[in-house]
Design a protein around this motif. Structure first.
Motif, PDB file in Angstrom:
ATOM      1  N   SER A 133       0.820  -0.990  -0.121  1.00  0.00           N
ATOM      2  CA  SER A 133      -0.159   0.029  -0.151  1.00  0.00           C
ATOM      3  C   SER A 133       0.746   1.320   0.082  1.00  0.00           C
ATOM      4  O   SER A 133       2.183   1.136   0.060  1.00  0.00           O
ATOM      5  CB  SER A 133      -0.958   0.004   0.989  1.00  0.00           C
ATOM      6  N   GLU A 134       0.154   2.370  -0.290  1.00  0.00           N
ATOM      7  CA  GLU A 134       0.964   3.788  -0.287  1.00  0.00           C
ATOM      8  C   GLU A 134       1.719   3.981   1.259  1.00  0.00           C
ATOM      9  O   GLU A 134       2.798   4.308   1.063  1.00  0.00           O
ATOM     10  CB  GLU A 134       0.111   4.777  -0.484  1.00  0.00           C
ATOM     11  N   ARG A 135       1.025   3.748   2.201  1.00  0.00           N
ATOM     12  CA  ARG A 135       1.685   3.795   3.423  1.00  0.00           C
ATOM     13  C   ARG A 135       2.791   2.762   3.595  1.00  0.00           C
ATOM     14  O   ARG A 135       3.823   3.145   4.133  1.00  0.00           O
ATOM     15  CB  ARG A 135       0.451   3.714   4.630  1.00  0.00           C
TER      16      ARG A 135
ATOM     17  N   ARG B  64       4.700   1.361   1.530  1.00  0.00           N
ATOM     18  CA  ARG B  64       5.715   1.679   0.771  1.00  0.00           C
ATOM     19  C   ARG B  64       6.817   2.835   1.506  1.00  0.00           C
ATOM     20  O   ARG B  64       7.908   2.869   0.902  1.00  0.00           O
ATOM     21  CB  ARG B  64       5.515   2.046  -0.669  1.00  0.00           C
ATOM     22  N   GLN B  65       6.439   3.378   2.576  1.00  0.00           N
ATOM     23  CA  GLN B  65       7.207   4.386   3.158  1.00  0.00           C
ATOM     24  C   GLN B  65       7.915   3.640   4.209  1.00  0.00           C
ATOM     25  O   GLN B  65       9.001   4.152   4.741  1.00  0.00           O
ATOM     26  CB  GLN B  65       6.359   5.378   3.801  1.00  0.00           C
TER      27      GLN B  65
END
Length: 398
Positions: A175-177, A179-180
């Protein structure tokens, strides 16, 4: 290490697993408390039980504990998961403990050598010089404590808790989160690298300080036997650079500016005796600057300037400060044994520094325009002090 409310291991990173293996925990059971008892005994188990209980109650508990030949700094507090688990961080502090032990041994050697030699005045001077170095040791030790990775550990713990909360870890990481996570770990790794580099610099500085203390003690032992210090070629920039390394942290801590202007000149001298003189002078200058700032004599934190140059066949080193200055009537007594204007001073430092300058074939002088006007100490030494101990030079105050 993460431990559940019953003292059972829940998670351990690779370094923690190596530590647990070293105390025989895995051979005993999955219980941290059982492993502690098997490795260290029932008293230590009771100490850990108390620490875990206090941590579950919301306290952050910290203590040091030996495991075999290693010493660890232990920090225990409630985990962020809020389910009764406790986080345990163990940091190997064996190097610091060993450094303290060696320092104590050096001090014992110093006291023993002084007693056998029967030189009370020399011993007081040496102890003063050791005290100056120990001040820098304490500053470095404090810096090492402040450089601890606790902040990074807390962020790693929060990340670990976040990952443990995910039912679909693979989906979360995509997810976008999620990937951090990798960039975040890279940033933490960079921070740990910075901390490690700072630790290495402080450890190197402590090694230099310990070597200097050993040299001071060795010099006293030689003088007690009627010998002289080892003379060696020394370049002024290297000599003043060592002084800077020894006292820089202390000056930074008090916000005192320190500037040098050094000619590249080589001299043949007892390096550690000159270092003792210069460290004494800079420490006195620091005290004078702090007194001036505390009493309102000077605006700001003040500064110390060191210059070194060659004049004919001699080297002239000046230590100038913007401190509280010296009263005219005190200038003639400033190098006398036991004379001091400091509330908690002993009158050993400048006296021993002046004696050392004389024994090196040089002289130490002081000048000041009076109270609140700063002071300058001028050390003059021959380029080569062959036979200096028998020379007829005397110290003077001007």
């Amino acid at each position: 290490v993460l431990v559940d409310e019953n003292g059972q291991l829940r998670h351990a990173n690779p370094a923690a697993r190596r530590w647990l293996d070293s105390i025989g925990l895995r051979a005993a059971s999955r219980s941290l408390l059982d492993g502690i008892e098997a490795s260290c005994g029932p008293e230590q188990r009771a100490q850990w039980e108390e620490a875990l209980a206090r941590a579950k109650g919301g306290e952050r508990v910290r203590f040091e504990m030996p495991f075999g030949a290693r010493h660890f700094d232990i920090s225990v507090h409630a985990a962020a998961s809020g389910d009764g688990a406790v986080a345990v961080f163990a940091r190997d502090v064996t190097a610091r403990v060993e450094a303290n032990r060696r320092q104590q041994e050096l001090q014992k050697q110093l006291v023993t050598a002084s007693r056998l030699a029967g030189m009370a005045e020399m011993a007081s001077g040496v102890l003063h010089n050791i005290g100056n170095v120990l001040n820098s040791v304490n500053v470095s030790t404090a810096a090492l404590r402040e450089l601890g990775p606790a902040g990074v550990q807390r962020r790693l713990e929060r990340l670990l808790s976040l990952l443990e909360e995910q039912d679909d870890l693979a989906g979360f990481l995509g997810s976008e989160r999620g990937r951090q996570v990798l960039p975040y770990l890279r940033a933490l790794a960079a921070e740990m690298q910075r901390i490690e580099q700072s630790h290495r610099q402080e450890v190197e500085r402590l090694a230099e300080l310990t070597a200097h203390m050993a040299a001071i003690i060795g010099a006293q032992q030689r003088y007690a036997r009627g010998g002289q210090g080892a003379r060696e070629p020394v370049r002024l920039p290297e000599l003043i650079g060592t002084v800077t390394q020894l006292i820089a942290r202390s000056l930074e801590r008090h916000g005192i500016a320190f500037e040098t202007q050094i000619e590249d000149v080589e001299m043949i001298v007892d390096r550690h005796r000159v270092l003792q003189i210069l460290v004494n002078l800079v420490e006195n200058a620091k005290d004078a600057v702090r007194e001036a700032a505390a009493s309102g004599m000077a605006a700001g934190a003040g500064r110390i300037d060191v210059t070194a140059r060659r004049e004919a066949q001699r080297v002239v080193i000046e230590v100038k400060d913007t401190g509280c200055g010296i009263e005219p009537e005190h200038l003639e007594r400033i190098f006398s044994h036991g004379f001091t204007t400091k509330p908690h001073g002993h009158g050993f430092g400048l006296h021993s520094a002046a004696n050392a300058a004389t024994e090196l074939g040089g002289e130490l002088r002081a000048r000041s325009e009076g109270r609140g006007r700063g002071a300058t100490f001028v050390l003059t030494l021959p380029l080569s002090n062959e036979g200096a101990a028998s020379s007829d030079h005397t110290r003077s105050a001007a």
